[in-house]
Scaffold this motif. Structure first.
Motif, mmCIF file in Angstrom:
data_model
loop_
_atom_site.group_PDB
_atom_site.id
_atom_site.type_symbol
_atom_site.label_atom_id
_atom_site.label_comp_id
_atom_site.label_asym_id
_atom_site.label_seq_id
_atom_site.Cartn_x
_atom_site.Cartn_y
_atom_site.Cartn_z
ATOM 1 N N ALA A 1 0.831 -1.209 0.000
ATOM 2 C CA ALA A 1 0.000 0.000 0.000
ATOM 3 C C ALA A 1 0.863 1.255 0.000
ATOM 4 O O ALA A 1 0.507 2.266 -0.624
ATOM 5 C CB ALA A 1 -0.944 -0.006 1.202
ATOM 6 N N TRP A 2 2.001 1.207 0.691
ATOM 7 C CA TRP A 2 2.878 2.376 0.703
ATOM 8 C C TRP A 2 3.442 2.648 -0.684
ATOM 9 O O TRP A 2 3.534 3.810 -1.100
ATOM 10 C CB TRP A 2 4.016 2.162 1.708
ATOM 11 N N VAL B 1 1.020 7.092 -6.541
ATOM 12 C CA VAL B 1 0.000 8.099 -6.857
ATOM 13 C C VAL B 1 0.539 9.497 -6.607
ATOM 14 O O VAL B 1 0.309 10.428 -7.399
ATOM 15 C CB VAL B 1 -1.272 7.848 -6.019
ATOM 16 N N LEU B 2 1.277 9.666 -5.505
ATOM 17 C CA LEU B 2 1.852 10.978 -5.199
ATOM 18 C C LEU B 2 2.842 11.407 -6.276
ATOM 19 O O LEU B 2 2.817 12.561 -6.734
ATOM 20 C CB LEU B 2 2.538 10.931 -3.837
ATOM 21 N N PHE C 1 -5.245 11.445 -6.999
ATOM 22 C CA PHE C 1 -5.841 10.743 -5.874
ATOM 23 C C PHE C 1 -7.321 10.456 -6.131
ATOM 24 O O PHE C 1 -7.823 9.379 -5.797
ATOM 25 C CB PHE C 1 -5.671 11.560 -4.591
ATOM 26 N N TRP D 1 -10.218 6.659 -6.888
ATOM 27 C CA TRP D 1 -11.502 6.366 -6.232
ATOM 28 C C TRP D 1 -12.685 6.439 -7.196
ATOM 29 O O TRP D 1 -13.603 5.638 -7.115
ATOM 30 C CB TRP D 1 -11.744 7.357 -5.091
ATOM 31 N N GLU E 1 1.947 1.933 -3.473
ATOM 32 C CA GLU E 1 0.850 2.463 -4.280
ATOM 33 C C GLU E 1 0.584 3.931 -3.955
ATOM 34 O O GLU E 1 0.369 4.749 -4.852
ATOM 35 C CB GLU E 1 -0.404 1.624 -4.039
ATOM 36 N N ARG E 2 0.621 4.272 -2.661
ATOM 37 C CA ARG E 2 0.399 5.676 -2.279
ATOM 38 C C ARG E 2 1.502 6.577 -2.818
ATOM 39 O O ARG E 2 1.231 7.660 -3.367
ATOM 40 C CB ARG E 2 0.328 5.791 -0.758
#
Length: 541
Positions: free
Chosen positions: A242-243, A249-250, A504, A508, A245-246
């Protein structure tokens, strides 16, 4: 077969000296190396797919140095079968596959046809054998290749390679590979140990393996204790992924923001400082991108040895091409429309259509290919699921350099002083002897040239076509308005903020809804703060 004590002492000495090839050779001899026979060659080359796959997996761990060469010949389609014998073609000459002796190829020899599964098995076997290489990079590549297809038949040689490995990164990869193999073992204790070792992995392929093992029985794991251990390992792995992936995205948001900075900087001058609503700004970007395409083709034709340097030449060429078009546009049309924004909007919109059709006539309606130089290809891998492309990293650095250059020009040069003076009070600047018409031309050409630089940068990450500017013109106006009209630092904050927020939201809601949400947020913000993030203060207001 037990290893004698003197041999064990020699093994330890070799391990300390990092003599990997010798060590692996001794390990192979201690484990009982088996010669490559004609029967082995026939089993690998002839028969049904299951039997051939089993033979390849078995013979690959024999330790005979002739096996890798035969596997490569089998993969390259150089193996023939006739009368129960296997031959390998070496140019025009045929040799016996087992002995290597010269032989006469029978007239009825048949080609060996490899299915996709057999090709995968051969590739995996070659990767397994490369675990014994003296090159660390080759061993790392082999371990990475084997992660995708764990097979218990390869476990003995993986165990040997793991025992002899001295590189920490490769050793960790082999540990994960060993756990991926043991997780399907018939022994419950081995499966539990494998689940514990896989919990420390951060590879996306291991996540797929764990998800597959957690499927309902009979396809997945049936034992409740092992399932619980696998679920724990999956949660730990997902938290680490998850890190990545975050951060991905950043980084993507910052990359998009840097592109918006380049696109909007020129507009911040022509619209923010000069008050001209230039609907042809996107087409000026397109001109910069096509200038890059022309320079690329010139280098490919006349200077192929220096092709990697074409981008360095394309940067000033794209700036000059767009600046020249902008200067002609200002002197021929815009100079008569200052103070009349609606007429400026309509005139520049018509000019944008003319520019697009001119490009279609010169280069065609289809997109044109712009190739990255070798030093902008590839990327740096930060995490197992996060790779930062070199071309986007270069655009971020390029955007920072362009912004600093514009700030220096506006605040520290004579031209910047004249531009600010004409923008604040045109009549007073004219009374002080400033040639306002010339300053207008220079400023508009500067803004157009920056748009050309944006087009040069965009050519390295996207398609180059007549409609290139249409995808960014609305976003660039939103950036300038949100940051504050005439505020360069506000343009940077607004561009980076919109880029990150947009990426971001895309995760979603999808790309279309993300654009709508961003537009709604901007409208609401402008309603509350009409002057943008950085409002003009003091006498300038």
């Amino acid at each position: 077969m037990p290893v004698p004590y003197p041999t064990m002492i020699l093994l330890r000495l070799l391990l300390r000296l990092r003599a990997l090839p010798c060590l692996l050779a001794l390990l192979t001899l201690a484990g009982g190396a088996r010669a490559f026979t004609a029967a082995d060659a026939l089993a690998m080359a002839d028969g049904d797919t299951d039997d051939r796959a089993a033979a390849i997996a078995r013979v690959a761990t024999s330790g005979d140095p002739k096996v890798p060469a035969f596997l490569q010949s089998l993969l390259d389609g150089e193996v023939r079968v006739a009368g129960g014998k296997v031959y390998v073609l070496q140019g025009e000459q045929a040799v016996d596959a087992a002995t290597g002796a010269a032989a006469t190829l029978p007239a009825d020899a048949e080609d060996v046809v490899n299915s996709n599964r057999i090709r995968r098995e051969i590739g995996a076997a070659l990767s397994t054998l490369r675990l014994m290489s003296a090159d660390v990079a080759e061993r790392a590549a082999a371990a990475k290749a084997l992660k995708d297809e764990p097979d218990e038949s390869r476990l003995p040689i993986i165990e040997k390679a793991l025992a002899a490995e001295t590189d920490a990164k490769v050793k960790a990869d082999l540990e994960v590979l060993r756990g991926a193999i043991l997780v399907t073992s018939q022994d419950k204790a081995k499966r539990l140990a494998a689940a514990a070792s896989l919990a420390g992995s951060s590879e996306p392929s291991i996540k797929s393996l764990l998800v597959e093992r957690l499927r309902p029985a009979p396809d997945g794991e049936a034992d409740a204790e092992v399932r619980s251990a696998l679920q724990t390992a999956l949660r730990d792995l997902e938290s680490r992924l998850a890190w990545g992936e975050r951060l991905g995205v950043l980084f993507t948001g910052i990359s998009l923001g840097s592109i918006l900075v380049l696109v909007a900087l020129g507009l911040a001058i022509t619209y923010g400082l000069m008050g001209v609503i230039n609907m042809a700004h996107g087409e000026l970007m397109m001109i910069g991108a096509y200038a890059t395409y022309v320079v690329q083709n010139l280098f490919r034709t006349h200077f192929p040895g220096a092709f990697d340097a074409y981008v360095l030449v394309a940067i000033p060429c794209s700036f000059l091409a767009a600046a020249l078009v902008g200067a002609v546009l200002e002197r021929g049309v815009i100079r008569w429309l200052y103070g009349r924004p609606l007429e400026t909007l309509l005139a520049t919109w018509g000019i944008s259509l003319v520019l697009m059709q001119s490009v279609r006539s010169l280069f065609g309606a289809q997109n044109v290919p712009v190739e990255n130089p070798s030093w902008l290809s590839g990327g740096v891998q930060v995490l197992s699921n996060l790779t930062l492309p070199f071309n986007r990293l270069a655009i971020i650095v390029f955007a920072c350099a362009v912004f600093l250059g514009i700030v220096f020009m506006v605040t520290r040069t004579r031209l910047g002083l004249f531009v600010r003076g004409v923008t604040q009070n045109r009549r007073m600047a004219a009374c002080m002897g400033v040639n306002t018409a010339r300053v207008d031309t220079y400023a508009f050409a500067l803004g157009s040239g920056i748009a050309g630089l944006a087009g040069c940068a965009l050519s390295q990450v996207g398609n180059v076509g007549p409609d290139l500017g249409q995808a960014y013109i609305v976003d660039s106006f939103m950036v300038v308005v949100l940051g504050g009209v005439g505020q360069l630092i506000g343009t940077v904050y607004a561009a980076l903020g919109l880029g990150v927020i947009n990426k971001f939201l895309e995760g979603w809601t999808g790309a279309v809804l993300a654009k709508i949400f961003v537009l709604v947020l901007i409208v609401v913000f402008i309603q509350k703060r009409p002057q943008g993030l950085f409002a003009i203060k003091g006498r300038e207001a």
